[in-house]
Enzyme design. Sequence first.
Site, PDB file in Angstrom:
ATOM      1  N   GLN A 504       0.852  -1.181   0.000  1.00 19.09           N
ATOM      2  CA  GLN A 504       0.000   0.000   0.000  1.00 19.09           C
ATOM      3  C   GLN A 504       0.886   1.228   0.000  1.00 19.09           C
ATOM      4  O   GLN A 504       1.587   1.498   0.971  1.00 19.09           O
ATOM      5  CB  GLN A 504      -0.899  -0.006   1.237  1.00 19.09           C
ATOM      6  CG  GLN A 504      -2.126   0.869   1.116  1.00 19.09           C
ATOM      7  CD  GLN A 504      -3.224   0.231   0.286  1.00 19.09           C
ATOM      8  OE1 GLN A 504      -3.165  -0.942  -0.039  1.00 19.09           O
ATOM      9  NE2 GLN A 504      -4.212   1.015  -0.084  1.00 19.09           N
ATOM     10  N   GLY A 505       0.893   1.975  -1.100  1.00 18.12           N
ATOM     11  CA  GLY A 505       1.712   3.177  -1.176  1.00 18.12           C
ATOM     12  C   GLY A 505       0.964   4.367  -0.647  1.00 18.12           C
ATOM     13  O   GLY A 505       0.256   5.035  -1.372  1.00 18.12           O
ATOM     14  N   PHE A 507      -1.879   5.986   0.385  1.00 20.50           N
ATOM     15  CA  PHE A 507      -3.309   5.776   0.404  1.00 20.50           C
ATOM     16  C   PHE A 507      -3.770   4.738  -0.607  1.00 20.50           C
ATOM     17  O   PHE A 507      -4.911   4.302  -0.564  1.00 20.50           O
ATOM     18  CB  PHE A 507      -4.037   7.101   0.095  1.00 20.50           C
ATOM     19  CG  PHE A 507      -3.740   8.197   1.061  1.00 20.50           C
ATOM     20  CD1 PHE A 507      -2.843   9.200   0.728  1.00 20.50           C
ATOM     21  CD2 PHE A 507      -4.335   8.228   2.307  1.00 20.50           C
ATOM     22  CE1 PHE A 507      -2.556  10.211   1.611  1.00 20.50           C
ATOM     23  CE2 PHE A 507      -4.067   9.244   3.189  1.00 20.50           C
ATOM     24  CZ  PHE A 507      -3.178  10.236   2.833  1.00 20.50           C
ATOM     25  N   ASP A 621       6.015  12.507   4.588  1.00 21.36           N
ATOM     26  CA  ASP A 621       5.743  11.164   5.116  1.00 21.36           C
ATOM     27  C   ASP A 621       6.978  10.277   4.984  1.00 21.36           C
ATOM     28  O   ASP A 621       6.898   9.144   4.516  1.00 21.36           O
ATOM     29  CB  ASP A 621       4.551  10.547   4.390  1.00 21.36           C
ATOM     30  CG  ASP A 621       3.941   9.381   5.165  1.00 21.36           C
ATOM     31  OD1 ASP A 621       4.164   9.315   6.389  1.00 21.36           O
ATOM     32  OD2 ASP A 621       3.257   8.544   4.561  1.00 21.36           O
TER      33      ASP A 621
END
Length: 805
Positions: A504-505, A507, A621
């Site tokens: 999962q990148g 979102f 992030d």
Amino acid sequence: MQLGSVTLFFLFIFSLLPSQYGAEVYNITPSHPLSEGEILVSPGLIFELGFFSPNSSANKYLGLWHKSIFPRKYVWVANRDNPLADTDTLVSLRIGSNGSLELVDGKQSSVRSTNISNCSSAVLLDNGNLIVKDIMGAVMWESFNNPSDSLLPSMLMGYNSGSGKRNFLISWKSENDPSPGLFLFGLSAELPAQIFIWINGSTPHWRSGPWDKSKFIGIPTMKSLSLNPFALIDNVMQGTRYFSYIFDKIPESGKNWNLLWKSSENPCDNYGVCGPFAVCKASDSPICNCLKGFIPKSNEEWSKRRTGGCVRQTNLSCETHTNESVSLKGKDGFLKVERLKVPDFHEYLASLATDRFGDCKMKCLSNCSCLAYADVNNIGCLVWYKDLVDIQQFPSLGEDLYVRLADSELGEGKPIKLIASLTAVGFMIILVAIVLSLRRWLANQKRHVKLTAQCLESTNMIKIHRDGLREYIGKHDFSELKIYDFDSIIIATDSFSITNKLGQGGFDPVYKGMLPEGKEIAVKRLSSSSGQGVEEFKNEMLLISNLQHKNLVRMMGCCVKEDEKLLIYEFMPNKSLDTFLYDPTKRAVLDWATRFNTIQGVARGLLYLHHDSYVKVIHRDLKVSNILLDEKMNPKISDFELAHMVRETQSLENTQKVVGTRGYMSLEYAMGGIFSKKSVVFSFGVLVMEIISGKKNTIFCLYDQRLGILAYAWNLGNDGRAVELVDEVLGDIYSSSEVLTCVHIGLLCVQDNAADRPTMVDVALMLSSEKDGPNPKRPVFTIENSVYHPGLYYKNTNSSKVKLA
């Protein structure tokens, strides 16, 4: 925390002044009780415990106070309900023959006892906690679990629903009488919790509003704190809920109290002062006004006291059309009221903790009993089914509340309704046909046009808001990047098969694909179900396509078809760093040379983003899972969904929406929404610690204490044992000088003051041994630790320096 005259004080710890009382003792044992005229002193000479008579009253108490604060404030009283006569002599605090700590009067009768046996000693800690230990050193009893009217730093205020034990504060009856007074201060039972002041233990007098993981949203001044010292810990399994705080700041010794905040600042702070469905605004005259769509319940009462509240002027549609499905009526809407302390009696919809699609609104609209909703940052969906009481409007900050009203009450602000007539439906069908025809025509045009035109204009997705970005796009040609056919991507990924899902990148999911020529690719799918899709597609496409560096993941192209938005990247065969670092079977693959190369590579990538690229980019992030590894285990920074582009002259930006990953965010960003390049430097510092230790940014143990990774690294460094941070799987096969350098850099990067952190230029120079960094200041890890173990107390070491070599 003191609760006198309904005023809440947060207490500081001060340094020394000579005691003005009798002989000082440092512990109580069976052979040495604490007698009147003696003072029990904490090891650091911060707190004292002894006998006192408040303002020369006729009663005598055993109490605890700060040694160096004047005038005296007694922060804990042992015998509030059982005062000793002022004429009583030979009173003492002793360990009795039954092994229990007890307070005895002049007749040697027990006034209060801990009711435990086998006690060997009692000592006063530097955090103000009086503890009783057995012969093995285990804590049998502590004053922190038996509070009076004050909440000290690192003390827990809350309850254990399983045992029924409550650590609540009770005010003094009067200035001269410590016996329990009218006011009780404690946590509520709902989720998220609120702090209440109750009169006589049950009637609300004041409340804080719900907790949003960093503050109570009904206290706007908590948001203004540069360093948030508060924590609320919910343990559902154990049935415990505790609030705590830690202040590290030490004001000048001997000064009076510093009032930071009080609960009753104005009349609107009094619970429910205006009654149901009314808003209190202190700056207005009168202070109470009915919400739009509501009128006073009694005009006569309202003109005098206004406490009777308001009632709905027009019935809701769902109340007057009981035979119809709620979802089909569509006659009710919501009025937005801004800058509020939201009403009491909220209900939390945990399933809608992240409301991306307006589900909170729809959930409320579908239930006629739902009177209002709010989608609060860091909480999620709150709804109200009871009368809306205790609403206060602030001059700034506060939350938005959406109040349910009948259609006729919404006026100009009413929501746009769908037109259900056949004419409108026919018009929509024709319009859709025109759009589809235009799309087919565009699809047949020449494909090798600029990527920006193809990706953005073909979907009419977005508008460019920043002039600098518009100019940047106009100057650069994106034609070297390929526009992939959607069908070819379907074939390459086997229709986005679950077996090809890489992870999962941020979102959106990322899939492995194989092109017909045998080239492997990674496909990020920003589908219509992605709440972040459009903005993040723009962000990654515009940023990464022009960020060319060996330590940044490379974009190969994009694909757009209807609601499908795909970004095509080079494939990283070794996936992400966390798949090795946190896997017990793979961790050993990351030898020290690989880890040091990873730290250097990430630093070079960030240096490029901050200083060398055409546009300066803040990656919001940065974390272990966003560092990809190629076939040679070289690191590449990925996931620019949340990245932010800044101008050359820009240093700070502010956002109302804090995004990123908890544990990697700097305090100024997590608490205040202020982000800069130095925010990324903080995340890099945490990343460095994780790479060295091979452990997540969670909990470590040192000297039987549970610490976060920053506290753990600091303590090791402060003790000259920084190399002990190294992952045990490496044994002694590492470069101690490189480890010391990396730990030193990590501690510099996570300093609480952004100005103290190095730039990535400085970091690169230190990693290459061309520059020695300054000594780091201690980070505010005690706040971080309070999430895990808020009872842990640290002596102040603000002036401490860490020497690593």
